[in-house]
Design a protein around this motif. Structure first.
Motif, PDB file in Angstrom:
ATOM      1  N   ARG A 139       0.843  -1.217   0.000  1.00  0.00           N
ATOM      2  CA  ARG A 139       0.000   0.000   0.000  1.00  0.00           C
ATOM      3  C   ARG A 139       0.863   1.246   0.000  1.00  0.00           C
ATOM      4  NH1 ARG A 139      -3.432  -3.354   3.047  1.00  0.00           N
ATOM      5  NH2 ARG A 139      -2.424  -2.813   4.999  1.00  0.00           N
ATOM      6  N   GLY A 140       1.984   1.195   0.715  1.00  0.00           N
ATOM      7  CA  GLY A 140       2.882   2.343   0.769  1.00  0.00           C
ATOM      8  C   GLY A 140       3.665   2.562  -0.514  1.00  0.00           C
ATOM      9  N   GLN A 141       3.792   1.537  -1.342  1.00  0.00           N
ATOM     10  CA  GLN A 141       4.575   1.638  -2.576  1.00  0.00           C
ATOM     11  C   GLN A 141       3.719   1.869  -3.815  1.00  0.00           C
ATOM     12  OE1 GLN A 141       7.333  -1.665  -3.045  1.00  0.00           O
ATOM     13  NE2 GLN A 141       7.416  -1.916  -0.829  1.00  0.00           N
ATOM     14  N   THR A 142       2.410   1.765  -3.672  1.00  0.00           N
ATOM     15  CA  THR A 142       1.520   1.883  -4.828  1.00  0.00           C
ATOM     16  C   THR A 142       1.226   3.351  -5.109  1.00  0.00           C
ATOM     17  OG1 THR A 142       0.511  -0.227  -4.226  1.00  0.00           O
ATOM     18  CG2 THR A 142      -0.699   1.142  -5.775  1.00  0.00           C
ATOM     19  N   PRO A 143       1.284   3.763  -6.364  1.00  0.00           N
ATOM     20  CA  PRO A 143       0.983   5.161  -6.703  1.00  0.00           C
ATOM     21  C   PRO A 143      -0.429   5.566  -6.268  1.00  0.00           C
ATOM     22  CG  PRO A 143       1.944   4.024  -8.594  1.00  0.00           C
ATOM     23  CD  PRO A 143       1.657   2.982  -7.552  1.00  0.00           C
ATOM     24  N   GLU A 144      -0.559   6.821  -5.910  1.00  0.00           N
ATOM     25  CA  GLU A 144      -1.851   7.360  -5.468  1.00  0.00           C
ATOM     26  C   GLU A 144      -2.916   7.117  -6.541  1.00  0.00           C
ATOM     27  OE1 GLU A 144      -3.846  11.589  -4.117  1.00  0.00           O
ATOM     28  OE2 GLU A 144      -1.662  11.367  -4.007  1.00  0.00           O
ATOM     29  N   GLY A 145      -4.061   6.679  -6.082  1.00  0.00           N
ATOM     30  CA  GLY A 145      -5.173   6.401  -6.978  1.00  0.00           C
ATOM     31  C   GLY A 145      -5.213   4.960  -7.465  1.00  0.00           C
ATOM     32  N   LEU A 146      -4.113   4.231  -7.273  1.00  0.00           N
ATOM     33  CA  LEU A 146      -4.047   2.828  -7.697  1.00  0.00           C
ATOM     34  C   LEU A 146      -3.932   1.878  -6.500  1.00  0.00           C
ATOM     35  CD1 LEU A 146      -1.611   3.142 -10.747  1.00  0.00           C
ATOM     36  CD2 LEU A 146      -4.110   2.992 -10.779  1.00  0.00           C
ATOM     37  N   GLU A 147      -4.124   2.382  -5.286  1.00  0.00           N
ATOM     38  CA  GLU A 147      -3.913   1.579  -4.083  1.00  0.00           C
ATOM     39  C   GLU A 147      -4.752   0.298  -4.081  1.00  0.00           C
ATOM     40  OE1 GLU A 147      -3.248   5.911  -2.987  1.00  0.00           O
ATOM     41  OE2 GLU A 147      -4.858   4.818  -3.970  1.00  0.00           O
ATOM     42  N   GLY A 148      -6.013   0.414  -4.445  1.00  0.00           N
ATOM     43  CA  GLY A 148      -6.892  -0.763  -4.465  1.00  0.00           C
ATOM     44  C   GLY A 148      -6.427  -1.808  -5.463  1.00  0.00           C
ATOM     45  N   TYR A 149      -5.982  -1.353  -6.622  1.00  0.00           N
ATOM     46  CA  TYR A 149      -5.480  -2.273  -7.644  1.00  0.00           C
ATOM     47  C   TYR A 149      -4.173  -2.931  -7.190  1.00  0.00           C
ATOM     48  CZ  TYR A 149      -8.857   0.092 -10.628  1.00  0.00           C
ATOM     49  OH  TYR A 149     -10.004   0.622 -11.151  1.00  0.00           O
ATOM     50  N   GLY A 150      -3.303  -2.139  -6.591  1.00  0.00           N
ATOM     51  CA  GLY A 150      -2.040  -2.686  -6.094  1.00  0.00           C
ATOM     52  C   GLY A 150      -2.272  -3.726  -5.014  1.00  0.00           C
ATOM     53  N   GLU A 151      -3.203  -3.435  -4.107  1.00  0.00           N
ATOM     54  CA  GLU A 151      -3.503  -4.403  -3.052  1.00  0.00           C
ATOM     55  C   GLU A 151      -4.108  -5.672  -3.642  1.00  0.00           C
ATOM     56  OE1 GLU A 151      -6.076  -4.885   1.042  1.00  0.00           O
ATOM     57  OE2 GLU A 151      -5.436  -2.880   0.449  1.00  0.00           O
ATOM     58  N   ALA A 152      -4.986  -5.544  -4.635  1.00  0.00           N
ATOM     59  CA  ALA A 152      -5.577  -6.724  -5.278  1.00  0.00           C
ATOM     60  C   ALA A 152      -4.491  -7.568  -5.952  1.00  0.00           C
ATOM     61  CB  ALA A 152      -6.638  -6.301  -6.293  1.00  0.00           C
ATOM     62  N   LEU A 153      -3.537  -6.919  -6.587  1.00  0.00           N
ATOM     63  CA  LEU A 153      -2.436  -7.645  -7.236  1.00  0.00           C
ATOM     64  C   LEU A 153      -1.621  -8.416  -6.200  1.00  0.00           C
ATOM     65  CD1 LEU A 153      -0.595  -8.342  -9.640  1.00  0.00           C
ATOM     66  CD2 LEU A 153       0.605  -6.179  -9.194  1.00  0.00           C
ATOM     67  N   VAL A 154      -1.269  -7.744  -5.111  1.00  0.00           N
ATOM     68  CA  VAL A 154      -0.443  -8.394  -4.089  1.00  0.00           C
ATOM     69  C   VAL A 154      -1.231  -9.518  -3.408  1.00  0.00           C
ATOM     70  CG1 VAL A 154       0.779  -8.039  -1.903  1.00  0.00           C
ATOM     71  CG2 VAL A 154       1.059  -6.412  -3.774  1.00  0.00           C
ATOM     72  N   ARG A 155      -2.510  -9.321  -3.135  1.00  0.00           N
ATOM     73  CA  ARG A 155      -3.332 -10.400  -2.557  1.00  0.00           C
ATOM     74  C   ARG A 155      -3.358 -11.611  -3.486  1.00  0.00           C
ATOM     75  NH1 ARG A 155      -6.061  -9.394   1.966  1.00  0.00           N
ATOM     76  NH2 ARG A 155      -6.447  -7.235   2.548  1.00  0.00           N
ATOM     77  N   THR A 156      -3.454 -11.361  -4.775  1.00  0.00           N
ATOM     78  CA  THR A 156      -3.454 -12.464  -5.743  1.00  0.00           C
ATOM     79  C   THR A 156      -2.111 -13.180  -5.721  1.00  0.00           C
ATOM     80  OG1 THR A 156      -5.078 -11.336  -7.135  1.00  0.00           O
ATOM     81  CG2 THR A 156      -3.746 -13.058  -8.182  1.00  0.00           C
ATOM     82  N   LEU A 157      -1.017 -12.437  -5.705  1.00  0.00           N
ATOM     83  CA  LEU A 157       0.305 -13.060  -5.641  1.00  0.00           C
ATOM     84  C   LEU A 157       0.463 -13.894  -4.374  1.00  0.00           C
ATOM     85  CD1 LEU A 157       2.576 -10.138  -6.908  1.00  0.00           C
ATOM     86  CD2 LEU A 157       2.085 -12.297  -8.097  1.00  0.00           C
ATOM     87  N   LEU A 158      -0.014 -13.373  -3.255  1.00  0.00           N
ATOM     88  CA  LEU A 158       0.077 -14.107  -1.994  1.00  0.00           C
ATOM     89  C   LEU A 158      -0.750 -15.389  -2.053  1.00  0.00           C
ATOM     90  CD1 LEU A 158      -0.112 -11.148   0.547  1.00  0.00           C
ATOM     91  CD2 LEU A 158       1.897 -12.549  -0.008  1.00  0.00           C
ATOM     92  N   ARG A 159      -1.948 -15.291  -2.611  1.00  0.00           N
ATOM     93  CA  ARG A 159      -2.828 -16.464  -2.708  1.00  0.00           C
ATOM     94  C   ARG A 159      -2.199 -17.533  -3.606  1.00  0.00           C
ATOM     95  NH1 ARG A 159      -6.990 -14.111  -4.730  1.00  0.00           N
ATOM     96  NH2 ARG A 159      -6.827 -14.974  -6.807  1.00  0.00           N
ATOM     97  N   LEU A 160      -1.665 -17.119  -4.751  1.00  0.00           N
ATOM     98  CA  LEU A 160      -1.019 -18.068  -5.652  1.00  0.00           C
ATOM     99  C   LEU A 160       0.233 -18.671  -5.017  1.00  0.00           C
ATOM    100  CD1 LEU A 160      -1.393 -16.115  -9.017  1.00  0.00           C
ATOM    101  CD2 LEU A 160      -2.733 -18.091  -8.241  1.00  0.00           C
ATOM    102  N   SER A 161       0.955 -17.881  -4.264  1.00  0.00           N
ATOM    103  CA  SER A 161       2.142 -18.387  -3.572  1.00  0.00           C
ATOM    104  C   SER A 161       1.766 -19.454  -2.548  1.00  0.00           C
ATOM    105  CB  SER A 161       2.874 -17.237  -2.873  1.00  0.00           C
ATOM    106  OG  SER A 161       3.341 -16.311  -3.826  1.00  0.00           O
ATOM    107  N   ARG A 162       0.704 -19.196  -1.779  1.00  0.00           N
ATOM    108  CA  ARG A 162       0.247 -20.203  -0.809  1.00  0.00           C
ATOM    109  C   ARG A 162      -0.208 -21.468  -1.523  1.00  0.00           C
ATOM    110  NH1 ARG A 162      -2.701 -15.909   1.172  1.00  0.00           N
ATOM    111  NH2 ARG A 162      -4.642 -16.983   0.674  1.00  0.00           N
ATOM    112  N   GLU A 163      -0.935 -21.296  -2.625  1.00  0.00           N
ATOM    113  CA  GLU A 163      -1.409 -22.470  -3.357  1.00  0.00           C
ATOM    114  C   GLU A 163      -0.234 -23.320  -3.835  1.00  0.00           C
ATOM    115  OE1 GLU A 163      -4.130 -21.118  -6.391  1.00  0.00           O
ATOM    116  OE2 GLU A 163      -5.433 -20.215  -4.883  1.00  0.00           O
ATOM    117  N   ARG A 164       0.815 -22.695  -4.338  1.00  0.00           N
ATOM    118  CA  ARG A 164       1.984 -23.444  -4.789  1.00  0.00           C
ATOM    119  C   ARG A 164       2.658 -24.136  -3.612  1.00  0.00           C
ATOM    120  NH1 ARG A 164       4.272 -26.965  -7.682  1.00  0.00           N
ATOM    121  NH2 ARG A 164       6.422 -26.584  -8.271  1.00  0.00           N
TER     122      ARG A 164
END
Length: 188
Positions: free
Chosen positions: A57-82
């Protein structure tokens, strides 16, 4: 030169870079899984994921915070699945409930109860979707202000290994979810 074609080429080049970084990330995830298996550490560590999301959230450009968080949540979920996939290959799973191996392929039916929170349902749907398990029907059977009960019908892969992974991961990661029933209708 066509402007749209040039923009699409730029996006394609960026996608290639993202996929290369994703492959490197997943290789690191595999090394983490090996460590966790060897040291008998849990795969899902919510506090660590919270740290990662806060950093994102701290690294995502202003206005894209929700998209950045969704991307990272997806990466975390895929990482756990693997990691769960590697864990099950290495160690096998010990489910707290009865889960018979599914012979052949066909239709599975799962009845579950979880918190009355759209994110809880989304987690289940995302997990099945990420594993390539087709959800044929999702029906809310009962709901109140605290809990909801769902019927989930899905296609079973040959041998049922993906379904076993999904159920194992649900059992490991959700304290607010209860598997009420599960059965498979094998098709010849």
């Amino acid at each position: 030169m066509d402007e749209l074609a040039a923009l699409r080429r730029e996006i394609s080049a960026l996608d290639t870079q993202i996929l290369d970084l994703f492959a490197r990330r997943m290789a690191a995830v595999e090394r983490v899984a090996e460590y966790k298996i060897r040291e008998q550490k849990p795969i899902h560590v919510p506090s660590r994921e919270g740290e990662i999301l806060a950093s994102a959230r701290g690294q995502t450009p202003e206005g894209l915070e929700g998209y950045g968080e969704a991307l990272v949540r997806t990466l975390l979920r895929l990482s756990r699945e693997r990691q769960y996939e590697l864990f099950l290959e290495e160690e096998g799973a010990v489910m707290s409930g009865e889960l018979a191996a599914v012979e052949g392929s066909g239709q599975g039916v799962l009845t579950l109860e979880l918190d009355a929170d759209p994110k809880a349902v989304a987690f289940v749907v995302d997990l099945f979707t990420d594993l390539g398990i087709a959800i044929n029907r999702l029906e809310c059977l009962a709901k109140d202000s605290v809990r909801q009960r769902f019927l989930l019908e899905f296609s079973i892969d040959r041998g049922g290994s993906l379904v076993q992974r999904a159920l194992y991961q649900l059992e490991q990661e959700t304290t607010n979810l209860q598997l009420l029933s599960w059965h498979a209708d094998a098709q010849p």
